[in-house]
Every structure is written in structure tokens, then in C-alpha cells.
Design an enzyme around this catalytic site. Structure first.
Site, PDB file in Angstrom:
ATOM      1  N   ILE A 162       9.640   1.416  -3.951  1.00  0.00           N
ATOM      2  CA  ILE A 162      10.450   0.459  -3.196  1.00  0.00           C
ATOM      3  C   ILE A 162      11.542  -0.186  -4.069  1.00  0.00           C
ATOM      4  CG2 ILE A 162       9.013  -1.614  -3.536  1.00  0.00           C
ATOM      5  CD1 ILE A 162       9.383  -2.121  -0.472  1.00  0.00           C
ATOM      6  N   GLY A 216       0.518  -4.370  -9.250  1.00  0.00           N
ATOM      7  CA  GLY A 216       0.936  -3.571  -8.102  1.00  0.00           C
ATOM      8  C   GLY A 216       2.437  -3.638  -7.867  1.00  0.00           C
ATOM      9  N   VAL A 217       2.783  -3.734  -6.600  1.00  0.00           N
ATOM     10  CA  VAL A 217       4.205  -3.697  -6.251  1.00  0.00           C
ATOM     11  C   VAL A 217       4.917  -4.952  -6.769  1.00  0.00           C
ATOM     12  CG1 VAL A 217       4.007  -4.731  -3.935  1.00  0.00           C
ATOM     13  CG2 VAL A 217       5.757  -3.009  -4.386  1.00  0.00           C
ATOM     14  N   ASP A 218       4.206  -6.057  -6.844  1.00  0.00           N
ATOM     15  CA  ASP A 218       4.767  -7.312  -7.368  1.00  0.00           C
ATOM     16  C   ASP A 218       5.233  -7.119  -8.820  1.00  0.00           C
ATOM     17  OD1 ASP A 218       5.313  -9.966  -7.947  1.00  0.00           O
ATOM     18  OD2 ASP A 218       3.437 -10.736  -7.162  1.00  0.00           O
ATOM     19  N   GLY A 262      -3.242  -2.841  -0.911  1.00  0.00           N
ATOM     20  CA  GLY A 262      -3.537  -2.409  -2.272  1.00  0.00           C
ATOM     21  C   GLY A 262      -4.728  -3.188  -2.800  1.00  0.00           C
ATOM     22  N   VAL A 263      -4.479  -3.987  -3.826  1.00  0.00           N
ATOM     23  CA  VAL A 263      -5.537  -4.791  -4.451  1.00  0.00           C
ATOM     24  C   VAL A 263      -6.225  -5.715  -3.431  1.00  0.00           C
ATOM     25  CG1 VAL A 263      -5.963  -6.597  -6.170  1.00  0.00           C
ATOM     26  CG2 VAL A 263      -4.445  -4.699  -6.713  1.00  0.00           C
TER      27      VAL A 263
HETATM   28  P1  ADP Z   1      -1.621  -6.427  -2.218  1.00  0.00           P
HETATM   29  O1  ADP Z   1      -2.120  -7.305  -3.336  1.00  0.00           O
HETATM   30  O2  ADP Z   1      -0.885  -7.179  -1.132  1.00  0.00           O
HETATM   31  O3  ADP Z   1      -2.687  -5.526  -1.691  1.00  0.00           O
HETATM   32  P2  ADP Z   1      -0.500  -4.321  -3.955  1.00  0.00           P
HETATM   33  O4  ADP Z   1       0.716  -4.449  -4.782  1.00  0.00           O
HETATM   34  O5  ADP Z   1      -1.808  -4.208  -4.647  1.00  0.00           O
HETATM   35  O6  ADP Z   1      -0.459  -5.550  -2.907  1.00  0.00           O
HETATM   36  O7  ADP Z   1      -0.367  -3.061  -3.027  1.00  0.00           O
HETATM   37  C1  ADP Z   1       0.400  -2.974  -1.848  1.00  0.00           C
HETATM   38  C2  ADP Z   1       0.818  -1.536  -1.608  1.00  0.00           C
HETATM   39  O8  ADP Z   1       1.992  -1.280  -2.401  1.00  0.00           O
HETATM   40  C3  ADP Z   1      -0.215  -0.488  -2.064  1.00  0.00           C
HETATM   41  O9  ADP Z   1      -0.307   0.488  -1.030  1.00  0.00           O
HETATM   42  C4  ADP Z   1       0.390   0.095  -3.341  1.00  0.00           C
HETATM   43  O10 ADP Z   1       0.032   1.461  -3.512  1.00  0.00           O
HETATM   44  C5  ADP Z   1       1.876  -0.016  -3.029  1.00  0.00           C
HETATM   45  N1  ADP Z   1       2.802  -0.006  -4.178  1.00  0.00           N
HETATM   46  C6  ADP Z   1       2.579  -0.299  -5.473  1.00  0.00           C
HETATM   47  N2  ADP Z   1       3.707  -0.168  -6.200  1.00  0.00           N
HETATM   48  C7  ADP Z   1       4.682   0.215  -5.324  1.00  0.00           C
HETATM   49  C8  ADP Z   1       6.074   0.540  -5.443  1.00  0.00           C
HETATM   50  N3  ADP Z   1       6.720   0.477  -6.606  1.00  0.00           N
HETATM   51  N4  ADP Z   1       6.751   0.903  -4.302  1.00  0.00           N
HETATM   52  C9  ADP Z   1       6.122   0.967  -3.108  1.00  0.00           C
HETATM   53  N5  ADP Z   1       4.827   0.678  -2.932  1.00  0.00           N
HETATM   54  C10 ADP Z   1       4.108   0.314  -4.028  1.00  0.00           C
END
Ligand code: ADP
Length: 173
Positions: free
Chosen positions: A12, A33-35, A120-121
Site C-alpha cells: 500500500i 505491520g502496515v503501520d 493482521g495482528v
Molecule cells: P491490524 O493490527 O489492524 O490487524 P496489521 O498491520 O497487523 O493491522 O495488518 C493489517 C493487514 O495489512 C494484514 O492483512 C497485513 O498482511 C497487511 N499489510 C501489512 N503490510 C502491508 C503493506 N505494506 N501493504 C498492504 N498491506 C499490508
């Protein structure tokens, strides 16, 4: 013309859209993760702006600049942690999506990209999360004629497949 809904696989942080959505935590001070990926790509100024926001409630959202990202803005939302489904998780996840779309409308944004918030997490089952995400997009498109493009970005094949199947069930082609 109605907005298009796209389901894509990728990172993303690379998308050139008006806003990418961050699956943040209540502090807005960064996480994994994505954050983590969004903060690394945007650079340290993003964390500085987030630090001034004073956190965010679960189910709510905040908007910042995108800094070094190709995206102009980041909308940070805090999805629910999955505790089995009877702790209000579906309503909170719906609220996260709705608030992101509201901020997009208020800022006049035309394109927005979402990761799988909470899936995700935070442990929300992907299939149920995808349905909530896609239904929220359909509602937002109806309510906001200025919206042109909604992108759902999956990090891996399995999630991409789940989103495509959810779209087919809901009648999105
Ligand atoms: P949450 O804590 O809300 O579950 P996460 O970051 O752990 O958030 O995960 C949310 C989703 O984002 C997961 O499906 C993970 O695989 C996905 N994800 C992680 N990194 C990226 C990225 N760079 N681009 C798109 N999706 C991502």
C-alpha cells in the site's frame, strides 16, 4: 459516474492515491505491520504529526499529510482487536471504514486505498473483515459522488483470494 472498486495485491505504501489508510493503534505512535511500513516510507515527519493528535479511539480515524509517500494523505484508523466477535467487533470495524470515508469526503479526496484493517495482528477473520470493507465501500460510493476510486490492497495471495470471493458474494465485479 460511479466510483470503481479495485482489489489488488501489493504494498500500500507505493500507491499514488489521495489517501492511503493506516491500520493504526490507539496511540497513533506507530506499530508493526502496515503501520510500521507506512511510517518507514513516509519518514519521521509523519510520526511528529501523529504525536500531536493525542491518539484515536477504536472505530474512529484521523487524517495527516503523506510526507514522503506518493499518497497525499494518510488516514489513520484504529480497528477493533478480535475477541471472538461478540464484543462489538463488527460494528467497530464498520465504524472504522465509515469514518475513513467521511474524512475523505470532508477533504474532497477522490481516491483512497485500504489495507485489511484489523485482519493482521488484531486477528479479525479475513473473510468477515473483507465483507465489511467492501460493503462500506459500496455505501460510501452511493453517498459521495466525488469519490472516483476505492482500492483494497492485499499483501499476499491468500488475502487477495478472500477479497475476490467476498466481492463476488456481494455482487461487485
Ligand atoms: P491490524 O493490527 O489492524 O490487524 P496489521 O498491520 O497487523 O493491522 O495488518 C493489517 C493487514 O495489512 C494484514 O492483512 C497485513 O498482511 C497487511 N499489510 C501489512 N503490510 C502491508 C503493506 N505494506 N501493504 C498492504 N498491506 C499490508
Amino acid at each position: 459516474m460511479k466510483a470503481e472498486i479495485k482489489i489488488v495485491q501489493g504494498d500500500i505504501t507505493t500507491l499514488d492515491v489521495d489517501a492511503i489508510v493506516n491500520a493504526a493503534n490507539n496511540t497513533l505512535l506507530g506499530g508493526g505491520g502496515v503501520d510500521g511500513a507506512i511510517h518507514r516510507a513516509a519518514g519521521p515527519q509523519l510520526l511528529q504529526e501523529c504525536a500531536g493528535l493525542g491518539g484515536c479511539e477504536t472505530g474512529d480515524a484521523r487524517i495527516t499529510a503523506g510526507y514522503r509517500l506518493p499518497a497525499r494523505h494518510v488516514i489513520h484508523t484504529v480497528g477493533p482487536v478480535w475477541h471472538g466477535g461478540d464484543k462489538g467487533e463488527p460494528a467497530l470495524l464498520e465504524s472504522s471504514y465509515r469514518r475513513c470515508f467521511e474524512l475523505a469526503r470532508l477533504q474532497g479526496l477522490k481516491s483512497i486505498a485500504f489495507p485489511a484493517i484489523s485482519a493482521g495482528v488484531y486477528g479479525y477473520p479475513m473473510r468477515a473483515a473483507a465483507e465489511i470493507a467492501l460493503k462500506a465501500a459500496l455505501a460510501a460510493i452511493t453517498e459521495n459522488p466525488g469519490l472516483e476510486r476505492v482500492v483494497f490492497v492485499q499483501f499476499n495471495d491468500a488475502a487477495q483470494q478472500v477479497y475476490l470471493e467476498a466481492a463476488a458474494r456481494i455482487g461487485i465485479r
